[in-house]
Design a protein around this motif. Structure first.
Motif, PDB file in Angstrom:
ATOM      1  N   ALA A 170     -18.036  -9.674  -4.484  1.00  0.00           N
ATOM      2  CA  ALA A 170     -17.967  -8.271  -4.008  1.00  0.00           C
ATOM      3  C   ALA A 170     -17.214  -8.261  -2.435  1.00  0.00           C
ATOM      4  O   ALA A 170     -17.097  -9.400  -1.942  1.00  0.00           O
ATOM      5  CB  ALA A 170     -19.443  -7.972  -3.363  1.00  0.00           C
ATOM      6  N   ASP A 171     -16.907  -7.190  -1.915  1.00  0.00           N
ATOM      7  CA  ASP A 171     -16.062  -7.180  -1.010  1.00  0.00           C
ATOM      8  C   ASP A 171     -16.265  -5.846  -0.304  1.00  0.00           C
ATOM      9  O   ASP A 171     -16.630  -4.655  -0.893  1.00  0.00           O
ATOM     10  CB  ASP A 171     -14.444  -6.898  -1.291  1.00  0.00           C
ATOM     11  CG  ASP A 171     -13.627  -7.001  -0.196  1.00  0.00           C
ATOM     12  OD1 ASP A 171     -13.724  -7.949   0.718  1.00  0.00           O
ATOM     13  OD2 ASP A 171     -12.691  -6.280  -0.153  1.00  0.00           O
ATOM     14  N   VAL A 172     -16.234  -5.857   1.121  1.00  0.00           N
ATOM     15  CA  VAL A 172     -16.446  -4.560   2.050  1.00  0.00           C
ATOM     16  C   VAL A 172     -15.072  -4.443   2.503  1.00  0.00           C
ATOM     17  O   VAL A 172     -14.768  -5.484   3.327  1.00  0.00           O
ATOM     18  CB  VAL A 172     -17.573  -4.508   2.902  1.00  0.00           C
ATOM     19  CG1 VAL A 172     -17.584  -3.577   3.841  1.00  0.00           C
ATOM     20  CG2 VAL A 172     -19.023  -4.866   2.231  1.00  0.00           C
ATOM     21  N   SER A 173     -14.315  -3.423   2.628  1.00  0.00           N
ATOM     22  CA  SER A 173     -13.143  -3.150   3.369  1.00  0.00           C
ATOM     23  C   SER A 173     -13.116  -1.774   4.005  1.00  0.00           C
ATOM     24  O   SER A 173     -13.865  -1.038   3.892  1.00  0.00           O
ATOM     25  CB  SER A 173     -11.745  -3.219   2.404  1.00  0.00           C
ATOM     26  OG  SER A 173     -12.023  -2.312   1.271  1.00  0.00           O
ATOM     27  N   THR A 174     -12.046  -1.651   4.963  1.00  0.00           N
ATOM     28  CA  THR A 174     -11.710  -0.427   5.537  1.00  0.00           C
ATOM     29  C   THR A 174     -10.798   0.382   4.857  1.00  0.00           C
ATOM     30  O   THR A 174      -9.831  -0.153   5.082  1.00  0.00           O
ATOM     31  CB  THR A 174     -11.613  -0.588   6.817  1.00  0.00           C
ATOM     32  OG1 THR A 174     -12.658  -1.419   7.457  1.00  0.00           O
ATOM     33  CG2 THR A 174     -11.684   0.680   7.840  1.00  0.00           C
ATOM     34  N   GLY A 175     -10.986   1.550   4.515  1.00  0.00           N
ATOM     35  CA  GLY A 175     -10.001   2.389   3.958  1.00  0.00           C
ATOM     36  C   GLY A 175      -9.546   3.587   4.766  1.00  0.00           C
ATOM     37  O   GLY A 175     -10.177   3.513   5.866  1.00  0.00           O
ATOM     38  N   ALA A 176      -8.987   4.537   4.269  1.00  0.00           N
ATOM     39  CA  ALA A 176      -8.530   5.626   5.165  1.00  0.00           C
ATOM     40  C   ALA A 176      -9.846   6.370   5.188  1.00  0.00           C
ATOM     41  O   ALA A 176      -9.617   7.305   6.621  1.00  0.00           O
ATOM     42  CB  ALA A 176      -7.474   6.456   4.480  1.00  0.00           C
ATOM     43  N   THR A 177     -10.828   6.447   4.536  1.00  0.00           N
ATOM     44  CA  THR A 177     -11.927   7.350   4.879  1.00  0.00           C
ATOM     45  C   THR A 177     -13.275   6.649   5.396  1.00  0.00           C
ATOM     46  O   THR A 177     -14.147   7.032   5.545  1.00  0.00           O
ATOM     47  CB  THR A 177     -12.247   8.009   3.535  1.00  0.00           C
ATOM     48  OG1 THR A 177     -12.730   7.164   2.732  1.00  0.00           O
ATOM     49  CG2 THR A 177     -11.205   8.967   3.191  1.00  0.00           C
ATOM     50  N   GLY A 178     -13.124   5.407   5.661  1.00  0.00           N
ATOM     51  CA  GLY A 178     -14.022   4.617   6.268  1.00  0.00           C
ATOM     52  C   GLY A 178     -14.175   3.336   5.391  1.00  0.00           C
ATOM     53  O   GLY A 178     -13.306   2.943   4.447  1.00  0.00           O
ATOM     54  N   PRO A 179     -15.539   2.584   5.414  1.00  0.00           N
ATOM     55  CA  PRO A 179     -15.695   1.545   4.790  1.00  0.00           C
ATOM     56  C   PRO A 179     -15.624   1.805   3.228  1.00  0.00           C
ATOM     57  O   PRO A 179     -16.299   2.965   2.737  1.00  0.00           O
ATOM     58  CB  PRO A 179     -17.102   1.068   5.254  1.00  0.00           C
ATOM     59  CG  PRO A 179     -17.745   2.190   5.778  1.00  0.00           C
ATOM     60  CD  PRO A 179     -16.638   3.283   6.380  1.00  0.00           C
ATOM     61  N   GLN A 180     -15.152   0.792   2.320  1.00  0.00           N
ATOM     62  CA  GLN A 180     -15.109   0.757   0.929  1.00  0.00           C
ATOM     63  C   GLN A 180     -15.860  -0.339   0.545  1.00  0.00           C
ATOM     64  O   GLN A 180     -15.402  -1.433   0.897  1.00  0.00           O
ATOM     65  CB  GLN A 180     -13.824   1.205   0.605  1.00  0.00           C
ATOM     66  CG  GLN A 180     -13.322   2.630   1.013  1.00  0.00           C
ATOM     67  CD  GLN A 180     -12.027   2.687   0.439  1.00  0.00           C
ATOM     68  OE1 GLN A 180     -11.187   2.006  -0.075  1.00  0.00           O
ATOM     69  NE2 GLN A 180     -11.416   3.869   0.286  1.00  0.00           N
ATOM     70  N   VAL A 181     -16.645  -0.278  -0.520  1.00  0.00           N
ATOM     71  CA  VAL A 181     -17.171  -1.256  -1.212  1.00  0.00           C
ATOM     72  C   VAL A 181     -16.579  -1.695  -2.604  1.00  0.00           C
ATOM     73  O   VAL A 181     -16.531  -0.607  -3.248  1.00  0.00           O
ATOM     74  CB  VAL A 181     -18.818  -1.065  -1.272  1.00  0.00           C
ATOM     75  CG1 VAL A 181     -19.493  -2.152  -2.253  1.00  0.00           C
ATOM     76  CG2 VAL A 181     -19.333  -0.839   0.052  1.00  0.00           C
ATOM     77  N   THR A 182     -16.549  -2.806  -2.875  1.00  0.00           N
ATOM     78  CA  THR A 182     -16.003  -3.128  -4.366  1.00  0.00           C
ATOM     79  C   THR A 182     -16.677  -4.100  -4.848  1.00  0.00           C
ATOM     80  O   THR A 182     -16.948  -5.118  -4.041  1.00  0.00           O
ATOM     81  CB  THR A 182     -14.400  -3.374  -4.412  1.00  0.00           C
ATOM     82  OG1 THR A 182     -13.807  -2.243  -3.746  1.00  0.00           O
ATOM     83  CG2 THR A 182     -14.052  -3.582  -5.792  1.00  0.00           C
ATOM     84  N   VAL A 183     -17.340  -4.213  -5.950  1.00  0.00           N
ATOM     85  CA  VAL A 183     -17.895  -5.476  -6.845  1.00  0.00           C
ATOM     86  C   VAL A 183     -17.177  -5.476  -8.232  1.00  0.00           C
ATOM     87  O   VAL A 183     -17.124  -4.490  -8.755  1.00  0.00           O
ATOM     88  CB  VAL A 183     -19.532  -4.956  -6.776  1.00  0.00           C
ATOM     89  CG1 VAL A 183     -20.175  -6.007  -7.550  1.00  0.00           C
ATOM     90  CG2 VAL A 183     -20.266  -4.620  -5.724  1.00  0.00           C
ATOM     91  N   ALA A 184     -16.905  -6.683  -8.264  1.00  0.00           N
ATOM     92  CA  ALA A 184     -16.073  -6.938  -9.562  1.00  0.00           C
ATOM     93  C   ALA A 184     -16.832  -7.943 -10.326  1.00  0.00           C
ATOM     94  O   ALA A 184     -17.257  -8.980  -9.849  1.00  0.00           O
ATOM     95  CB  ALA A 184     -14.548  -7.460  -9.103  1.00  0.00           C
ATOM     96  N   VAL A 185     -16.580  -7.985 -11.624  1.00  0.00           N
ATOM     97  CA  VAL A 185     -16.985  -8.925 -12.498  1.00  0.00           C
ATOM     98  C   VAL A 185     -15.775  -9.301 -13.242  1.00  0.00           C
ATOM     99  O   VAL A 185     -15.114  -8.742 -14.028  1.00  0.00           O
ATOM    100  CB  VAL A 185     -18.111  -8.422 -13.694  1.00  0.00           C
ATOM    101  CG1 VAL A 185     -18.627  -9.381 -14.719  1.00  0.00           C
ATOM    102  CG2 VAL A 185     -19.350  -8.079 -12.779  1.00  0.00           C
ATOM    103  N   ARG A 186     -15.814 -10.866 -13.549  1.00  0.00           N
ATOM    104  CA  ARG A 186     -14.556 -11.437 -14.230  1.00  0.00           C
ATOM    105  C   ARG A 186     -15.411 -11.955 -15.652  1.00  0.00           C
ATOM    106  O   ARG A 186     -15.910 -13.223 -15.279  1.00  0.00           O
ATOM    107  CB  ARG A 186     -13.915 -12.158 -13.595  1.00  0.00           C
ATOM    108  CG  ARG A 186     -12.862 -12.868 -14.250  1.00  0.00           C
ATOM    109  CD  ARG A 186     -11.899 -11.898 -14.573  1.00  0.00           C
ATOM    110  NE  ARG A 186     -10.430 -12.667 -15.126  1.00  0.00           N
ATOM    111  CZ  ARG A 186      -9.498 -11.916 -15.931  1.00  0.00           C
ATOM    112  NH1 ARG A 186      -9.582 -10.838 -16.253  1.00  0.00           N
ATOM    113  NH2 ARG A 186      -8.524 -12.447 -16.284  1.00  0.00           N
ATOM    114  N   PRO A 187     -15.437 -11.473 -16.733  1.00  0.00           N
ATOM    115  CA  PRO A 187     -16.084 -11.904 -17.985  1.00  0.00           C
ATOM    116  C   PRO A 187     -15.154 -13.189 -18.563  1.00  0.00           C
ATOM    117  O   PRO A 187     -14.071 -13.366 -17.926  1.00  0.00           O
ATOM    118  CB  PRO A 187     -15.980 -10.800 -18.862  1.00  0.00           C
ATOM    119  CG  PRO A 187     -14.929  -9.976 -18.596  1.00  0.00           C
ATOM    120  CD  PRO A 187     -14.807 -10.164 -17.134  1.00  0.00           C
TER     121      PRO A 187
END
Length: 130
Positions: free
Chosen positions: A58-75
């Motif tokens: 999981a990652d929290v970053s700052t985008g043009a519209t504010g904070p953005q959250v990404t959760v990724a799964v690698r099977p």
């Protein structure tokens, strides 16, 4: 017509195509802590649905519209899947991402990751029955 858009820029302040600093919400340190905790909970919940062979991050970053959250799964085989969204920062109390939202994202990611494995393996195997 360019002067009507928020991306036209303010003379002497904001260049065209850029957002004004006042348009991007800032997070307080407690909001950042809450957001990181909620995102970690999504990743942990996703791990509960999947075997150990799946890598979840999981990652929290700052985008043009504010904070953005990404959760990724690698099977273990197949393509990686991810869910990205911008959390609503209005009416923040004890949690930024509600437990229902966390469960929904975790279930969706787990199902998508399992489907990726099924699709990757199904090409190599002949079904025994239909």
């Amino acid at each position: 017509m360019n002067g009507n858009t928020p991306y036209a820029g303010l003379p002497g302040e904001t260049a065209a195509g850029q957002r004004a600093a006042a348009d991007v919400p800032d997070l307080s340190s407690s909001q950042k802590r809450l957001l990181h905790r909620d995102v970690s909970r999504i990743a942990a919940r996703t791990r509960e649905f999947l075997p150990n062979e799946y890598a979840v991050d999981a990652d929290v970053s700052t985008g043009a519209t504010g904070p953005q959250v990404t959760v990724a799964v690698r099977p273990p085989v197949g393509h990686a899947v991810s869910a990205g969204f911008t959390p609503d920062l209005e009416d923040v109390s004890e949690e930024i991402i509600t437990s229902d939202e966390r469960d929904e994202v975790a279930r969706g990611l787990a199902a998508s990751a399992a489907l990726q494995v099924k699709q990757a393996v199904s090409d190599a195997m002949t079904p025994t029955a239909k």
